[in-house]
Scaffold this active site. Sequence first.
Site, PDB file in Angstrom:
ATOM      1  N   LEU A 501      27.170 -41.766  23.471  1.00  0.00           N
ATOM      2  CA  LEU A 501      28.199 -42.661  24.002  1.00  0.00           C
ATOM      3  C   LEU A 501      29.499 -42.717  23.196  1.00  0.00           C
ATOM      4  O   LEU A 501      30.428 -43.419  23.595  1.00  0.00           O
ATOM      5  CB  LEU A 501      27.631 -44.089  24.102  1.00  0.00           C
ATOM      6  CG  LEU A 501      26.471 -44.295  25.079  1.00  0.00           C
ATOM      7  CD1 LEU A 501      25.971 -45.732  25.008  1.00  0.00           C
ATOM      8  CD2 LEU A 501      26.897 -43.955  26.501  1.00  0.00           C
ATOM      9  N   HIS A 502      29.592 -41.989  22.076  1.00  0.00           N
ATOM     10  CA  HIS A 502      30.798 -42.108  21.234  1.00  0.00           C
ATOM     11  C   HIS A 502      31.128 -43.577  20.965  1.00  0.00           C
ATOM     12  O   HIS A 502      32.174 -44.087  21.382  1.00  0.00           O
ATOM     13  CB  HIS A 502      32.008 -41.433  21.901  1.00  0.00           C
ATOM     14  CG  HIS A 502      32.008 -39.945  21.805  1.00  0.00           C
ATOM     15  ND1 HIS A 502      32.973 -39.168  22.411  1.00  0.00           N
ATOM     16  CD2 HIS A 502      31.164 -39.077  21.196  1.00  0.00           C
ATOM     17  CE1 HIS A 502      32.721 -37.891  22.171  1.00  0.00           C
ATOM     18  NE2 HIS A 502      31.631 -37.808  21.434  1.00  0.00           N
ATOM     19  N   ALA A 675      33.664 -45.390  26.121  1.00  0.00           N
ATOM     20  CA  ALA A 675      34.204 -44.886  27.383  1.00  0.00           C
ATOM     21  C   ALA A 675      33.804 -43.435  27.635  1.00  0.00           C
ATOM     22  O   ALA A 675      34.288 -42.817  28.575  1.00  0.00           O
ATOM     23  CB  ALA A 675      35.729 -45.013  27.385  1.00  0.00           C
ATOM     24  N   HIS A 676      32.944 -42.891  26.774  1.00  0.00           N
ATOM     25  CA  HIS A 676      32.490 -41.506  26.925  1.00  0.00           C
ATOM     26  C   HIS A 676      30.965 -41.482  27.011  1.00  0.00           C
ATOM     27  O   HIS A 676      30.305 -42.048  26.154  1.00  0.00           O
ATOM     28  CB  HIS A 676      32.930 -40.640  25.737  1.00  0.00           C
ATOM     29  CG  HIS A 676      34.398 -40.665  25.476  1.00  0.00           C
ATOM     30  ND1 HIS A 676      34.936 -40.440  24.223  1.00  0.00           N
ATOM     31  CD2 HIS A 676      35.451 -40.900  26.296  1.00  0.00           C
ATOM     32  CE1 HIS A 676      36.252 -40.522  24.294  1.00  0.00           C
ATOM     33  NE2 HIS A 676      36.589 -40.807  25.538  1.00  0.00           N
ATOM     34  N   GLN A 677      30.446 -40.845  28.034  1.00  0.00           N
ATOM     35  CA  GLN A 677      28.988 -40.741  28.183  1.00  0.00           C
ATOM     36  C   GLN A 677      28.631 -39.268  28.392  1.00  0.00           C
ATOM     37  O   GLN A 677      29.260 -38.591  29.199  1.00  0.00           O
ATOM     38  CB  GLN A 677      28.507 -41.567  29.380  1.00  0.00           C
ATOM     39  CG  GLN A 677      28.990 -43.009  29.374  1.00  0.00           C
ATOM     40  CD  GLN A 677      30.303 -43.211  30.096  1.00  0.00           C
ATOM     41  OE1 GLN A 677      30.581 -42.579  31.101  1.00  0.00           O
ATOM     42  NE2 GLN A 677      31.139 -44.113  29.593  1.00  0.00           N
TER      43      GLN A 677
END
Length: 744
Positions: A501-502, A675-677
């Site tokens: 997920l960053h 916001a990254h997956q």
Amino acid sequence: MGRNCHPLLSGRRSKAEKYNHGLSSAELLALASLCEVFLPPLPSVSLEGKEDRPGQALESFYKASGVQAPVPDKVAEIVVKRLLTEAVILIRVVLLMLSTKLGTLMLCGSLCLCGKWPYINNFSSMSLEKREKVLQKWFKNWIFTPVRIAFVTLKIFCLFVFFCQLDENGKNPAWEAIDYHVENDEDVSEVQQERPLEKGIVETMYETDSTIVQSLTQKGLQVTKDSKQNVYKIKCDVVIVGSGCGGGVAAAVLASAGQKVVVIEKGNYFTPKDYSLLEGPSFEQLYESGGILPTTDARMTILAGSTVGGGSAVNWSACIKTPKSLLQEWAGDYKLPLFGSPNYLSAMDIVWERISVTENCVQEGFQNQVLRKGCKNLGLDVERIPRNSSENHYCGSCGHGCKNGDKKGIDSTWLVDAINHGAVILTGCKAERFILEKNDNGSTRTMKCSGVIAKALNNDIRMNFQIETKTTISACGALLTPPLMISSGLKNQHIGKNLHLHPVLMAWGYFPDSNLEFKGKNYEGGIITSAHKVVSRDSEVRALIETPEFSPAKFSVLWPWLSGIDFKQTMLKYSRTAHLITIIRDRGSGEVKVEGRISHKLDQLDQENLKAGLRQALRILIAAGAVEVGTHRSDGQRLKCEGITKKEVEQFLDTVYAAEGPKSPVENWMVYATAHQMGSCRMGVNEKEGAIDENGQSWEAEGLYVCDASVLPSAVGVNPMITIQSTAYCLSKRIAESLREQSS
């Protein structure tokens, strides 16, 4: 405000709006009493005045309260609509307890006692001052953390609703006081008026059972109505579920190769002239779960695009190529030669050109000015971040859609290519399951996929869609591809696991208007135009420091709530409070096997890297000249910087760490953002190492491919848009070649 936008993005509400939350009057009264604590009415003298703000606006903000309609009802709607069942039950139990004297005594202790029989107040009868003390105690309580989570969740929803609500003029009553405005007065003649996807799009929101067949047929599709099975059967060569960075690229490549492509997308189609840039309706229409998507432990809040173009329609434009070291790792350690091939390097260049990436920025916004100045004063390297927009793009609201059309997302690039080669996009349509059957052709894959069953989200279309094809591609993202595959009957152990997920933590610094060195407000200018890498002694990147888009609702949700007066004082400083985000490449991972049920766990190295990044971000803010800095830790961790010594700074930094989430048994906690997956259906050299092979095909089902961020073997460590599109380009090229060979 909003008059030149799409009705769904206008934020207008009916005067006789009905609510379906089902809370009793007693529960709603308890909820309203809580909302009043989070956002209390205050006398003017209790807040620091702002001479540059209109007095009437400030007075109105002082008096504003969370108890005012429609805030409590809208909070209740979000609770019931967006949360997992067990979370809804927890919150309703807490509200029921607070609506009774005995329950209030159990949750509030002696603070609810009074001098009149029966000597106990229920929560709504307690004074505002005592109610505030109750919540302050619960926010620090580390024993009964589920109750704390309930209160934290309601705080988040209350402030989210308040700063998203609009009056009859399309404005929020607090905006003027906090020095915020929405850019919506552009000359519409300069905004692209046509709809680039018009000739190939069918929007189910405008269709009914009596019109849908004709609309699909007019786009060149073979459609038959099967009343017995209650489906519309659609035949095509390739069906793609999802229209984002993976699906959009795949659609363009395969349509250009002569395949008849159908893209199904559960979100709606919006163009630049449709966008309002208003937080509330933009979250509702452009983001997964309306922008309210926490992990099961409430530690992280997740943003994921859910519209035509997917995340590319709402991301912050950062274009960073896949790091060479990561490509070497994926090609070597994971034994996936694709990532070490010339084809992948070429794909990155093709993607770079197609989305019109530029590498300079003519004018940076307030937050990026702060980042650059702080790094310069510390002698730190700062890099320019390329963007898929022009060098003059000065927009801080692209997280709500790019109003002037400068940003080149999937919806204005790859999907246009797909449409121009005969592809059809079906919007407002959600995939239910893949059509899997036994594979009798002797393949090692025991099943084969012959299409997908999908459902229109418009109730005027009662029949489902059965899209029949030999090639099916799942491209609905790392949060939705695994649940769709699992619900269809696939069982590979890697489906839904390895979710990265960053994770993001933030540091903030306040720069008063009197500081003339930095121009603008925190919501103006390109969102990410600069970045600093935090590296270890052996030159390994530990964290990436960038700047976020932080409109008022987002700001209020993540800001630590200490008291009503502290919160309102903070919001008056909103527009000149700069935030720096610390992003890490997480080694820990999570799981998503059921839609909306997302877990994630950081490992020790992740926490150390976050701490290093957070401390460096604070140093940068201090060096840039902030008068006060801090983190989002629940105790309001902050430092006044005027006259501070280097020793005092380091002593403060020694207290900064990556805290646990609110569910953990600790007094001080943090809410993370992401916001990254990626990685939840990862590519592997065999079925023991991954869910799909190097061609993107499922190890279990012939003809079923995955082409989105879920295929990535691990976290990327940088903004992943270029990596996702480049990977999708390579995989779809291979799929196109395979289909060509099958037909020859």
